[in-house]
Design an enzyme around this catalytic site. Structure first.
Site, PDB file in Angstrom:
ATOM      1  N   ASN A 135       0.850  -1.194   0.000  1.00 46.26           N
ATOM      2  CA  ASN A 135       0.000   0.000   0.000  1.00 46.26           C
ATOM      3  C   ASN A 135       0.884   1.242   0.000  1.00 46.26           C
ATOM      4  O   ASN A 135       2.106   1.150   0.083  1.00 46.26           O
ATOM      5  CB  ASN A 135      -0.979  -0.016   1.185  1.00 46.26           C
ATOM      6  CG  ASN A 135      -0.252  -0.051   2.511  1.00 46.26           C
ATOM      7  OD1 ASN A 135       0.458   0.890   2.852  1.00 46.26           O
ATOM      8  ND2 ASN A 135      -0.404  -1.133   3.260  1.00 46.26           N
ATOM      9  N   PHE A 188      -5.028   3.427  14.639  1.00 46.33           N
ATOM     10  CA  PHE A 188      -5.348   4.406  13.599  1.00 46.33           C
ATOM     11  C   PHE A 188      -6.474   3.832  12.751  1.00 46.33           C
ATOM     12  O   PHE A 188      -6.679   2.613  12.720  1.00 46.33           O
ATOM     13  CB  PHE A 188      -4.121   4.672  12.713  1.00 46.33           C
ATOM     14  CG  PHE A 188      -3.262   5.800  13.203  1.00 46.33           C
ATOM     15  CD1 PHE A 188      -2.627   5.718  14.423  1.00 46.33           C
ATOM     16  CD2 PHE A 188      -3.097   6.950  12.436  1.00 46.33           C
ATOM     17  CE1 PHE A 188      -1.831   6.757  14.888  1.00 46.33           C
ATOM     18  CE2 PHE A 188      -2.310   8.003  12.883  1.00 46.33           C
ATOM     19  CZ  PHE A 188      -1.679   7.903  14.113  1.00 46.33           C
TER      20      PHE A 188
HETATM   21  N1  CTP Z   1      -4.391  -3.217  12.018  1.00 55.96           N
HETATM   22  C1  CTP Z   1      -3.715  -4.292  12.571  1.00 55.96           C
HETATM   23  N2  CTP Z   1      -3.644  -5.472  11.932  1.00 55.96           N
HETATM   24  C2  CTP Z   1      -4.241  -5.656  10.739  1.00 55.96           C
HETATM   25  C3  CTP Z   1      -4.957  -4.573  10.148  1.00 55.96           C
HETATM   26  C4  CTP Z   1      -5.001  -3.382  10.818  1.00 55.96           C
HETATM   27  O1  CTP Z   1      -3.159  -4.125  13.671  1.00 55.96           O
HETATM   28  N3  CTP Z   1      -4.149  -6.816  10.132  1.00 55.96           N
HETATM   29  C5  CTP Z   1      -4.452  -1.966  12.759  1.00 55.96           C
HETATM   30  C6  CTP Z   1      -3.807  -0.772  12.070  1.00 55.96           C
HETATM   31  O2  CTP Z   1      -2.443  -0.655  12.421  1.00 55.96           O
HETATM   32  C7  CTP Z   1      -4.615   0.379  12.610  1.00 55.96           C
HETATM   33  C8  CTP Z   1      -5.989  -0.226  12.819  1.00 55.96           C
HETATM   34  O3  CTP Z   1      -5.803  -1.634  12.906  1.00 55.96           O
HETATM   35  O4  CTP Z   1      -4.148   0.830  13.851  1.00 55.96           O
HETATM   36  C9  CTP Z   1      -6.992   0.077  11.736  1.00 55.96           C
HETATM   37  O5  CTP Z   1      -6.453  -0.187  10.473  1.00 55.96           O
HETATM   38  P1  CTP Z   1      -7.311   0.059   9.163  1.00 55.96           P
HETATM   39  O6  CTP Z   1      -6.500  -0.408   7.996  1.00 55.96           O
HETATM   40  O7  CTP Z   1      -7.873   1.430   9.166  1.00 55.96           O
HETATM   41  O8  CTP Z   1      -8.551  -0.879   9.412  1.00 55.96           O
HETATM   42  P2  CTP Z   1      -8.801  -2.408   9.269  1.00 55.96           P
HETATM   43  O9  CTP Z   1      -8.889  -3.013  10.623  1.00 55.96           O
HETATM   44  O10 CTP Z   1      -7.783  -3.011   8.363  1.00 55.96           O
HETATM   45  O11 CTP Z   1     -10.266  -2.415   8.635  1.00 55.96           O
HETATM   46  P3  CTP Z   1     -10.721  -2.035   7.138  1.00 55.96           P
HETATM   47  O12 CTP Z   1      -9.527  -2.272   6.241  1.00 55.96           O
HETATM   48  O13 CTP Z   1     -11.834  -2.984   6.897  1.00 55.96           O
HETATM   49  O14 CTP Z   1     -11.158  -0.606   7.175  1.00 55.96           O
END
Ligand code: CTP
Length: 437
Positions: free
Chosen positions: A212, A325
């Protein structure tokens, strides 16, 4: 507390005397450094009389900083740089700002700026056109990104006869900013902050990956800010072009699974976990040992990765704070609030990544700091500055909780909390706070 006041050449130089007094009223020991042109406006004697120390007027001249560092080391900008807990330059001319921004070190003040690890505050003062010039604004931006505190000039009649922005801020205001910065400097002492940053990469074959656009800038800024406020910092980062901030321990990882292992391994040492990384949500089920050939359309099978944040919350130690976040392109408040509740973090920093030039990969960011009981809008600003604002908000979670309500004082706390969470909190509403005992 020791502060070096740098005075550069402008009509506002006389106001630096008031700044010295304002700092002294806060029991600060003050040294003064004057540039050559500052001495055309005010005599060094004025500051010597106020501070009881001889004023530093040149890299080469004869001077004696009294009981300060210079006594031990003679004429030494390094010693002065180490002596001070903060450097404040007021007035800061366009020239000194340019020198600071570009690392030009041709007099005592500009040399000392490069040599000091102490926080730096500048209070610019100049003609309105000079202030508005793209060169000055670009230099200020560089300094802002570097964490230099900028006390913006006020608007009004200027000494040059023009009207507009360029008047140095009031000495009391500058002193307040310096004192706040000094307070901030050590407010994370004793904390061990684990920050995750950047994006992860999930391999498809030996050369390709799913990734990403995260640059790591927000996480690195948080690490740097936490470190400069006295915390021990462990920075767990996906691939990033950035240099590790000074004095932070950098743990490099590539995949979501590696990030998970690193976080779980180090989380017990930490008192605060900030998960700003953009972790992949899916990884390819099979990684090809050989480079995939172009044979026509292919379908990738992806498996979800572990949610590290949720796991960290499950394994948290008492007293450990956990901040996540949320990167959102739509319905950011609703989605952010849902993540806060689903993941169980103490707070979520919500970014609206749909905005042009803000958030992922950008130098600035705007966010909402959301807890179960509060919502604070943090408007667009450089990521380094936002990092400090986020840390300020996190620290409020450490304070003893009392009922502060901008709502109805008699409202049942639990009901109020539920209502805040269920209400759509308008953007730009500023702080709306209910803290529940
Ligand atoms: N995060 C994590 N582990 C993952 C995915 C996300 O610890 N496998 C954490 C990120 O570091 C961040 C938070 O969860 O602090 C939210 O990440 P985000 O990408 O906004 O959300 P997702 O949980 O991935 O949900 P979605 O992609 O469905 O919005």
């Amino acid at each position: 507390m020791r502060v070096t006041v740098g005075v550069s050449g402008g009509i506002a130089a006389y106001k630096a005397a008031e700044l010295v007094r304002a700092l002294q009223r806060q029991s600060v020991e003050v040294h003064v450094v004057m540039t050559e042109s500052a001495q055309k406006f005010v005599q060094p004697l004025t500051f010597a009389a106020l501070t009881g120390h001889k004023v530093i007027t040149s890299l080469w001249g004869e001077w004696d900083a009294g009981e300060g560092a210079a006594d031990q080391n003679g004429i030494d900008h390094i010693a002065e740089a180490q002596w001070c807990d903060a450097l404040v330059v007021a007035p800061a001319t366009a020239n000194i700002l340019a020198k600071f921004a570009h690392g030009i070190a041709d007099d005592f003040l500009s040399t000392m700026y490069l040599a000091t690890a102490a926080p730096v505050v500048v209070a610019p003062a100049m003609n309105v056109n000079m202030w508005n010039h793209a060169a000055t604004q670009a230099n200020l931006e560089i300094l802002r990104q570097r964490g230099v505190g900028i006390v913006e000039p006020g608007t009004g009649d200027l000494a040059c006869g023009m009207t507009g922005a360029g008047r140095m801020a009031e000495p009391e205001t500058i002193a307040e900013v310096v004192m706040r910065m000094l307070g901030r400097r050590s407010d994370l002492r004793g904390e061990v902050v684990l920050v995750t940053a950047g994006g992860t990469r999930e391999a498809l074959d030996p050369v390709r990956f799913i990734g990403n656009r995260s640059s790591g800038k927000m996480g690195y800024a948080l690490a740097e800010a936490a470190r400069s406020r006295g915390a021990k910092v462990i920075l767990i980062s996906g691939p990033s072009a950035l240099h590790a901030p000074p004095h932070c321990e950098l743990v490099k990882i590539v995949t979501a699974e590696e990030m998970r292992s690193a976080v779980l391994e180090r989380m017990n040492e930490s008192t605060l976990v900030i998960k700003s990384a953009a972790v992949a949500d899916y990884r390819p089920v099979a990684v090809s040992a050989q480079k995939l050939k172009r044979t026509g359309p292919i379908t990738l099978e992806l498996a979800p990765t572990e949610d590290i944040l949720a796991e960290v919350v499950r394994r948290r130690r008492p007293g450990q704070l956990i901040v996540g976040f949320a990167a959102e392109t739509e319905n950011r408040m609703e989605n952010g609030r849902a993540k806060l509740l689903a993941k169980g973090a103490d707070a979520i920093v919500i970014n609206d990544i749909a905005q042009e030039g803000v958030g992922i990969d950008a130098d600035t960011n705007a966010a909402t700091f959301l807890t179960r009981a509060t919502s604070v809008e943090l408007p667009e600003m450089p990521k380094r500055q936002l990092a400090d604002r986020i840390l300020d908000e996190i620290l409020t979670l450490r304070r003893p909780r009392s009922v502060i309500s901008e709502f109805d004082e008699h409202e049942d706390a639990k009901a109020a909390q539920d209502r805040v969470l269920s209400e759509s909190i308008p953007v730009g509403a500023g702080r709306r706070q209910i803290i529940v005992e």
